[in-house]
Design a protein around this motif. Structure first.
Motif, PDB file in Angstrom:
ATOM      1  N   GLY A  19     -31.088 -49.896  41.827  1.00 24.82           N
ATOM      2  CA  GLY A  19     -30.068 -50.447  42.712  1.00 24.82           C
ATOM      3  C   GLY A  19     -29.444 -49.430  43.653  1.00 24.82           C
ATOM      4  N   ILE A  20     -30.238 -48.452  44.108  1.00 24.06           N
ATOM      5  CA  ILE A  20     -29.683 -47.387  44.950  1.00 24.06           C
ATOM      6  C   ILE A  20     -29.353 -47.931  46.340  1.00 24.06           C
ATOM      7  CG2 ILE A  20     -30.133 -45.184  46.094  1.00 24.06           C
ATOM      8  CD1 ILE A  20     -29.722 -44.877  43.125  1.00 24.06           C
ATOM      9  N   THR A  21     -28.107 -47.745  46.740  1.00 24.00           N
ATOM     10  CA  THR A  21     -27.642 -48.131  48.076  1.00 24.00           C
ATOM     11  C   THR A  21     -26.912 -46.951  48.698  1.00 24.00           C
ATOM     12  OG1 THR A  21     -27.444 -50.472  47.498  1.00 24.00           O
ATOM     13  CG2 THR A  21     -26.157 -49.702  49.379  1.00 24.00           C
ATOM     14  N   LYS A  22     -27.241 -46.671  49.958  1.00 23.98           N
ATOM     15  CA  LYS A  22     -26.584 -45.584  50.689  1.00 23.98           C
ATOM     16  C   LYS A  22     -26.281 -46.040  52.095  1.00 23.98           C
ATOM     17  CE  LYS A  22     -25.031 -41.405  51.506  1.00 23.98           C
ATOM     18  NZ  LYS A  22     -23.797 -40.907  50.844  1.00 23.98           N
ATOM     19  N   ARG A  23     -25.002 -45.982  52.469  1.00 20.52           N
ATOM     20  CA  ARG A  23     -24.578 -46.423  53.800  1.00 20.52           C
ATOM     21  C   ARG A  23     -24.092 -45.231  54.609  1.00 20.52           C
ATOM     22  NH1 ARG A  23     -22.044 -49.595  50.025  1.00 20.52           N
ATOM     23  NH2 ARG A  23     -22.833 -51.736  49.804  1.00 20.52           N
ATOM     24  N   PHE A  24     -24.433 -45.258  55.891  1.00 21.29           N
ATOM     25  CA  PHE A  24     -23.870 -44.335  56.869  1.00 21.29           C
ATOM     26  C   PHE A  24     -23.178 -45.181  57.938  1.00 21.29           C
ATOM     27  CE2 PHE A  24     -27.560 -42.097  55.091  1.00 21.29           C
ATOM     28  CZ  PHE A  24     -26.946 -40.925  54.654  1.00 21.29           C
ATOM     29  N   PRO A  25     -22.313 -44.579  58.750  1.00 24.28           N
ATOM     30  CA  PRO A  25     -21.636 -45.372  59.794  1.00 24.28           C
ATOM     31  C   PRO A  25     -22.639 -46.126  60.663  1.00 24.28           C
ATOM     32  CG  PRO A  25     -20.595 -43.233  59.606  1.00 24.28           C
ATOM     33  CD  PRO A  25     -21.802 -43.193  58.709  1.00 24.28           C
ATOM     34  N   GLY A  26     -22.570 -47.444  60.621  1.00 21.45           N
ATOM     35  CA  GLY A  26     -23.411 -48.276  61.481  1.00 21.45           C
ATOM     36  C   GLY A  26     -24.800 -48.568  60.944  1.00 21.45           C
ATOM     37  N   VAL A  27     -25.159 -48.013  59.777  1.00 18.75           N
ATOM     38  CA  VAL A  27     -26.511 -48.234  59.274  1.00 18.75           C
ATOM     39  C   VAL A  27     -26.512 -48.161  57.750  1.00 18.75           C
ATOM     40  CG1 VAL A  27     -27.139 -45.785  59.392  1.00 18.75           C
ATOM     41  CG2 VAL A  27     -28.935 -47.511  59.469  1.00 18.75           C
ATOM     42  N   VAL A  28     -27.364 -49.006  57.147  1.00 23.86           N
ATOM     43  CA  VAL A  28     -27.607 -48.951  55.706  1.00 23.86           C
ATOM     44  C   VAL A  28     -28.969 -48.302  55.517  1.00 23.86           C
ATOM     45  CG1 VAL A  28     -27.862 -50.258  53.570  1.00 23.86           C
ATOM     46  CG2 VAL A  28     -26.233 -51.025  55.305  1.00 23.86           C
ATOM     47  N   ALA A  29     -28.983 -47.064  55.019  1.00 24.50           N
ATOM     48  CA  ALA A  29     -30.239 -46.322  54.875  1.00 24.50           C
ATOM     49  C   ALA A  29     -31.045 -46.816  53.691  1.00 24.50           C
ATOM     50  CB  ALA A  29     -29.943 -44.833  54.736  1.00 24.50           C
ATOM     51  N   ASN A  30     -30.377 -47.086  52.576  1.00 27.08           N
ATOM     52  CA  ASN A  30     -31.020 -47.638  51.378  1.00 27.08           C
ATOM     53  C   ASN A  30     -30.223 -48.833  50.901  1.00 27.08           C
ATOM     54  OD1 ASN A  30     -31.696 -44.293  50.279  1.00 27.08           O
ATOM     55  ND2 ASN A  30     -33.191 -45.730  51.079  1.00 27.08           N
ATOM     56  N   SER A  31     -30.926 -49.891  50.526  1.00 31.62           N
ATOM     57  CA  SER A  31     -30.259 -51.101  50.069  1.00 31.62           C
ATOM     58  C   SER A  31     -30.945 -51.628  48.819  1.00 31.62           C
ATOM     59  CB  SER A  31     -30.279 -52.176  51.171  1.00 31.62           C
ATOM     60  OG  SER A  31     -29.707 -53.378  50.712  1.00 31.62           O
ATOM     61  N   ASP A  32     -30.295 -51.421  47.671  1.00 27.95           N
ATOM     62  CA  ASP A  32     -30.794 -51.938  46.392  1.00 27.95           C
ATOM     63  C   ASP A  32     -32.236 -51.505  46.129  1.00 27.95           C
ATOM     64  OD1 ASP A  32     -30.493 -53.367  44.004  1.00 27.95           O
ATOM     65  OD2 ASP A  32     -31.367 -55.185  44.863  1.00 27.95           O
TER      66      ASP A  32
END
Length: 527
Positions: A19-32
């Motif tokens: 379930g790895i999720t990583k968000r940056f301003p304006g973009v979701v780099a990894n989603s679940d």
């Protein structure tokens, strides 16, 4: 131990990302993202540029923290705050661009920064020799790294992470600069190490190689997991479709567009180091309008120096460079660009882009004296912005807008921006140095299409590439470079990557006219 097929399916997970999720301003780099790597397997991670592979590996290696999700290493939950913590947990990473000091020995490179493990004396030397056998590195630890070939340098990089205790090794595009024979040797090393219980995460865009070495393949697209498959049950085309939703592209160019009009002529070109050693040794070549002339060679044999001398970044000791019949040997780089040379550098981040600047400012680079980036003696910002919009549209540069920094784009989109810029302004010659290195199959196909179209319109192209399939597929003729000299000519219609690989390492046979001898007694003619 793995079974005879190399399967590690019966083993416990060495790494489990859930379930790895990583968000940056304006973009979701990894989603679940979900990724399970079993102990003692080679697990390939595939995905197009911008799919989230690099972010995921940075999270696993402790360079970034996930916003959501969990990481387990050998069954225990972890939350790394730095690469040092990942290394202590037995995870190592071999980066695509080697991080070695040429002026230090193998031993010094391996021990540097890890002196507290085994000191810097006899114990360190003994441990390096012990681990060298695992990587197939058969050189004296006191050898300077600058004297090693590309394949041995890579072995030193692997040795560095093993020395620090890694049992789980991340390999980022490990075959990007290797010839086929060196790839085979690397794969033999990985198989032997896998049998000894090492685990590998193998990141690559070369799907045939992925299928040759991996026990398992996980594909991610647009930041999320698409699926995990057994590579023996899928084709490269099916993997490509999982990655980008389209078939695997082919660089093959069938119709000749070569004319008699010379665009670039290089005569007796010699380049020397300050101590007199020849980096380029009496080179001659001609590139005609509508022709792609390919240059093959193991990295470090003069290709970079050839390109930089033609561009005016280096000054030749002897020889002449003519562009359209005009002698430009003493002209500066800007003058050569103004005369119609487009340049795709081998390292876009060092020589092709200003990463902190917006896309429209990067459109100006190298074109600052010409329309649409300039009007007379002044920069034309409005013109540059408008043309950047055109490049983004025509070359499918995926970006929120032209005001974002170049660093915010994925590698493939950065490369498409550079290609679009260099094909603008009707150049007469394109020098393309590794034009698709490190880009996914979708961006690769787009770049190939643009080069083919420009060639059909009469553009002369000097192509340097470590991708031998690309070199064979795009080129009208190929020259093989070894130790600063052209040692053979090859016909792309008959030569194979293995033939070129042999010639690049000095093992190929050449006839009296300098053409590479292609032996087809066992396999029959190509094509």
């Amino acid at each position: 131990m793995t079974d005879s097929t190399g399967s590690a399916s019966g083993r416990a997970p060495a790494v489990a990302l859930t379930g790895i999720t990583k968000r940056f301003p304006g973009v979701v780099a990894n989603s679940d993202v979900h990724l399970t790597v079993r102990s003692g397997e080679v697990h390939a991670l595939c995905g197009e540029n911008g799919a989230g592979k690099s972010t995921l590996m940075k999270i696993l290696y402790g360079m970034q923290a996930p916003d959501e999700g969990t990481i387990e290493v050998n069954g225990s939950p972890v939350r790394f705050k730095s690469p040092a913590e990942a290394i202590k947990a037995g995870i190592g990473m071999v980066h695509q661009h080697f991080m070695l000091a040429d002026n230090l020995t193998v031993l010094e490179n391996v021990v540097l920064g890890a002196e507290d493990l085994h000191g810097i004396g006899k114990r360190a030397r003994a441990r390096v020799r012990e681990l060298a056998g695992a990587t197939g590195l058969d050189v004296d630890p006191d050898t300077l790294v600058e004297r090693l070939g590309v394949a041995d340098r890579q072995r030193v990089e692997i040795l560095k992470v093993l020395y620090r205790g890694a049992r789980i090794v991340i390999l980022d595009e490990p075959t990007a600069v290797l010839v086929p024979q060196e790839v085979a040797e690397l794969f033999d090393t990985l198989r032997a190490m896998r049998a000894d219980g090492y685990t590998f995460l193998f990141i690559s865009h070369k799907l045939d190689e992925v299928r040759a070495i991996a026990d398992t393949v996980t594909v991610i697209r647009r930041g999320t997991t698409v699926g995990t498959v057994d590579p023996s049950t899928v084709s490269s085309r099916q993997l490509a479709e999982m990655m980008v939703g389209s078939q695997l592209p082919s660089p093959e160019t069938r119709t000749s567009t070569v004319t008699d009009r010379e665009v670039l002529r290089v005569e007796n070109l010699t380049l020397r180091t300050p101590d007199g050693r020849a980096l380029l040794d009496s080179l001659d070549l001609v590139v005609r309008a509508g022709e792609v002339l390919g240059v093959a060679g193991v990295e470090g044999n003069g290709q970079t120096e050839l390109v930089e001398t033609i561009m005016g970044m280096r000054r030749a000791a002897t020889g002449r460079i003519l562009l359209g019949g005009k002698d430009v040997t003493r002209s500066g780089t800007l003058a050569r660009r103004e005369a119609g040379i487009g340049y795709i550098p081998e390292d876009r981040t060092r020589h092709g882009l200003l990463l902190t600047q917006p896309l429209w400012a990067n459109r100006i680079l190298g074109h600052q004296t010409r329309r649409p980036a300039a009007r007379g003696a002044l920069l034309d910002v409005a013109g540059a912005r408008l043309d950047t919009e055109r490049i983004v549209e025509e070359f499918d540069v995926r970006t929120p807008g032209i005001d974002v920094a170049a660093a915010s784009l994925s590698g493939g989109n950065q490369q498409k921006l550079v290609v679009g810029r260099e094909l603008s302004g009707n150049p007469v010659l394109l020098i393309a140095s590794h034009p698709t290195r490190g880009v996914d199959v979708g961006a690769q196909a787009a770049i190939w299409d643009h080069i083919r179209a420009a060639r059909a319109d009469g553009l002369a192209v000097l192509l340097v590439s470590a991708d031998l399939d690309e070199l064979i597929g795009l080129s009208d003729s190929i020259k093989v470079m070894l130790r600063g000299r052209f040692v053979a000519d090859a016909d792309p219609a008959t030569v194979t990557p293995e033939d070129l690989g042999s010639a690049m390492t000095g093992a190929g046979e050449v006839d009296a006219e300098g053409h590479l001898v292609v032996d087809r007694t066992e396999e029959g003619d190509k094509g």
